[in-house]
Design an enzyme around this catalytic site. Structure first.
Site, PDB file in Angstrom:
ATOM      1  N   ASP A 388      34.451  85.482 -36.512  1.00 33.40           N
ATOM      2  CA  ASP A 388      33.278  84.648 -35.580  1.00 33.40           C
ATOM      3  C   ASP A 388      33.208  83.869 -35.171  1.00 33.40           C
ATOM      4  O   ASP A 388      34.319  83.057 -34.908  1.00 33.40           O
ATOM      5  CB  ASP A 388      32.574  84.785 -36.820  1.00 33.40           C
ATOM      6  N   GLU A 431      27.958  87.540 -32.277  1.00 38.32           N
ATOM      7  CA  GLU A 431      29.292  87.215 -32.200  1.00 38.32           C
ATOM      8  C   GLU A 431      30.698  87.513 -33.608  1.00 38.32           C
ATOM      9  O   GLU A 431      31.416  87.069 -34.104  1.00 38.32           O
ATOM     10  CB  GLU A 431      29.564  85.761 -32.065  1.00 38.32           C
TER      11      GLU A 431
END
Length: 554
Positions: A388, A431
Site C-alpha cells: 500500500d 493504491e
C-alpha cells in the site's frame, strides 16, 4: 486323301467334344478380354471345322436319315464355308484386334455360297468339293500362321508363342494330309493331342498375361488418381498435412503447410508431426480426442515453424483415413493467430488493470485458487504480500491525480520486474497491490518484501515541474505455513499491512495475531471516528479495499 480327314481318328466323337469343351471354357474365361476375340474366333472356327470333317467321314449317317447325296455335299461345303469365316475373322483379330472387313467378308460368303450350290446341285462333283476344301483350309491355316507370327514378333511372350505353335501343329497336319495322301491317320493322332495341350497352355498364359496387364492398368489408374489427389491437396489454399498414425511420420505436406511450418518438400520424410506442437498437453488432448472420435473439427492448437520456432495458433480439422495402404491422419489447418491475438487482447482487458497493466482483482480471485491447489498437491508453501502506497492521498492532493497515476504505474512496474514470472501481481484497487509468491515460505517472503520495499524507496519520479519525487510503501506478509485458506490469508495480510503502517510506514510486517488483537481492541475506542487505530493521528482516512472481507480472526 482329302484334307478333311486330318481330324479323323478312332476317337472321332471324343475329339470334337474335347475341342468343344475348350471352346466353351475359353469363351467364358476370356469373354471380358477384348484382346482375345481372335482366340475365341479361332476356337469356334476349329469347333465348326472339326464337326464338318466329322460329318464328311460319316456321310452314311446322313444318308440313313433320308438325306440325298447332293444335300450332304451342300451341308459339308456350307459347314466348311462357315468354318473358314471363323478362321478369317480369327486371323483379323489376331493381327489387328478387330474383325475382318464386312464388305470383303460379305463378298467372300456370297462367292462361297455360289460355289456350294454349284458343286452340290449342278455338277454333283464331290472330288472337286474336297479339293476346294483342301485349298481353303490350307489358305486359312497359313493366314492364321502369318498373323500369329506377327503377333509374336510384336509382343514376345509365352502365350503368343504357344498360340503360334498351335497353328503350326495344324498347318503341319494339314500339309501332311495334303502332300502325303498315303499317310496313316493313326500316325498323326499325336498332333491332335499336342494341339489340344498347346492350345490349353496358350489360353492359360494369355489369360495370365492379360490379367497382369489389366492389373497394371489398375495400378496406373490408382497412380494417376493419387497424383491428381496430391495435386489437388498441394494446390489447396489451406495448409494440409497427412501423417502416419504409427510412428507419427509425415507422408504429405502441401505447399501452404510447407510455407507456414518452414520445411521443404525434401525434408518432409525426416520430420514427425509432434515436431510442430508447442504445448505437449495440448497435443496429447488433441490425439486422445481424435482416437476416441476418429474425427476432430475446429480444434485450436499452438504450433511453431521449424526455422525460427515462432509459436502461432492454428485451427485444425482432422480425420483418420487410409492413405497408400496405411492408416494415417488427414489434417487441414486454418491460421487463427490474429483471432487469438484479439481474444488475448480482450482477455487481457478483462483480466488486467487498464492503468498499471497488473492483474486485476477478478483475475486474482479466479487464478490464484488454482495455483494454491497445485501447491497443496505438491506440498509446497506459498505467501501473500499486500503493498500500500504511503500517504497516497497526500500525493494526489499535492501533485495531482495524473502524477498519482504515474506513481501507481511505477509501483506495478517495479513489482513485475523484481519478481518471478510465476508470481502474480494484482491491483485490488486504489493504491493496494496483492502479490502471490509461489513455492515461498515466510522467511523467503520477508526477504522478497524487504527487497521490494528498498527498490521502491530508491525509485524516483519527475513531476511536470521536473521535480524528483520519491514515495514509499508499507508491506504486509503472510504465509501458508499455518493455513492455506485464501480468504483467511487475505484478511491476515491486510492486518499485517496495517501493522506496517502502525510501525511507522515504509515497513515490512509479518502477520502477528497478538499485536493485531491489541490494535483491534484500540479500534473500539475510535469507533465514533470510524478510523482504523493505525490512522488515528492522520488528517485523512485511508480505506483498504480488502475491508469487504470479514475481519474476524480465525
Amino acid at each position: 486323301m482329302s484334307v478333311l480327314n486330318m481330324f479323323y481318328s478312332e476317337y472321332n466323337i471324343l475329339w470334337p467334344m474335347v475341342v468343344a469343351l475348350i471352346g466353351v471354357f475359353s469363351v467364358f474365361w476370356l469373354k471380358e478380354h477384348k484382346d482375345f476375340f481372335g482366340i475365341l474366333f479361332f476356337l469356334f472356327g476349329g469347333l465348326f471345322f472339326t464337326f464338318s470333317t466329322y460329318l464328311g467321314q460319316n456321310d452314311d449317317i446322313l444318308y440313313a436319315w433320308g438325306l440325298n447325296y447332293n444335300f450332304v455335299t451342300f451341308v459339308e461345303m456350307l459347314l466348311l464355308l462357315v468354318s473358314s469365316v471363323f478362321w478369317i475373322n480369327s486371323a483379323a483379330e489376331l493381327y489387328g484386334n478387330k474383325a475382318a472387313n464386312r464388305e470383303a467378308l460379305g463378298l467372300y460368303i456370297a462367292f462361297g455360297l455360289t460355289v456350294c450350290v454349284y458343286y452340290s446341285f449342278i455338277i454333283h462333283s464331290q472330288s472337286t468339293a474336297n479339293h476346294i476344301g483342301t485349298i481353303i483350309i490350307n489358305a486359312c491355316l497359313l493366314l492364321l500362321l502369318g498373323c500369329t507370327m506377327l503377333r509374336l514378333l510384336q509382343d514376345k511372350n509365352i502365350g503368343n508363342f504357344l498360340l503360334c505353335l498351335t497353328v503350326i501343329l495344324l498347318v503341319l497336319k494339314s500339309l501332311a494330309f495334303s502332300l502325303l495322301p498315303t499317310i496313316a491317320v493313326r500316325q498323326l493322332n499325336i498332333l491332335n493331342w499336342a494341339w489340344f495341350y498347346v492350345l490349353t497352355f496358350a489360353v492359360v498364359f494369355l489369360k495370365q498375361k492379360q490379367t497382369a496387364v489389366e492389373l497394371q492398368k489398375c495400378w496406373n489408374k490408382i497412380d494417376v488418381l493419387n497424383l491428381q489427389m496430391n495435386n489437388m491437396i498441394d494446390s489447396s489454399p489451406f495448409p494440409i498435412i497427412i501423417a502416419k498414425i504409427t510412428g507419427d511420420k509425415l507422408l504429405l505436406v502441401n505447399s501452404m503447410a510447407s510455407q507456414i511450418f518452414g520445411i521443404s518438400k525434401k525434408e518432409v520424410p525426416f520430420h514427425k508431426l509432434k515436431d510442430f506442437f508447442v504445448d505437449e498437453t495440448n497435443r496429447q488432448n488433441f490425439f486422445s480426442l481424435l482416437e476416441k472420435e476418429h474425427a476432430v473439427e475446429d480444434y485450436d492448437l499452438m504450433v511453431c515453424d521449424l526455422i525460427n520456432a515462432s509459436p502461432f495458433w492454428l485451427s485444425v480439422s482432422a480425420k483418420t483415413i487410409e492413405y497408400n495402404n496405411e492408416m494415417a491422419i488427414y489434417m487441414a489447418f486454418q491460421d487463427i493467430t490474429s483471432r487469438k491475438e484479439r481474444e488475448s487482447n480482450l482477455q487481457s482487458q478483462a483480466d488486467k488493470d487498464p492503468l498499471t497493466m497488473a492483474w486485476n482483482r477478478r483475475y486474482f480471485e479466479k487464478f490464484v485458487p488454482e495455483r494454491i491447489n497445485e501447491s497443496i498437491k505438491k506440498t509446497q508453501n506459498f505467501s501473500l504480500l499486500l503493498l500500500d502506497a504511503d500517504k497516497f492521498k497526500n500525493i494526489n492532493d499535492t501533485y495531482g491525480h495524473k502524477f498519482g497515476d504515474k506513481v501507481l504505474i511505477e509501483l506495478a512496474t517495479i513489482c513485475r520486474n523484481s519478481l518471478r514470472e510465476e508470481d502474480v501481481v494484482a491491483r485490488f484497487g486504489g493504491e493496494e497491490f496483492v502479490v502471490f509468491l509461489n513455492n515461498t515460505d515466510s522467511e523467503s517472503a520477508l526477504k522478497v518484501a524487504e527487497r521490494l520495499r528498498q527498490t521502491i524507496e530508491n525509485a524516483s519520479i519527475k513531476n511536470d515541474a521536473d521535480e524528483i519525487i520519491q514515495f514509499t510503501v508499507s508491506i504486509g506478509v503472510v504465509s501458508s505455513e499455518k493455513t492455506a485458506s485464501l480468504e483467511v490469508l487475505l484478511r491476515q495480510v491486510d492486518d499485517a499491512m496495517y501493522l506496517a503502517k502502525h510501525r511507522g510506514r515504509n515497513q515490512v510486517a509479518f502477520y502477528d495475531e497478538q499485536e493485531i488483537k491489541h490494535l483491534l481492541g484500540k479500534k473500539g475506542k475510535n469507533a465514533e471516528q470510524n478510523l482504523h487505530p493505525i490512522f488515528q493521528n492522520e488528517e485523512n482516512e485511508e480505506i483498504s479495499l480488502l475491508d469487504n472481507y470479514d475481519n474476524k480472526i480465525l
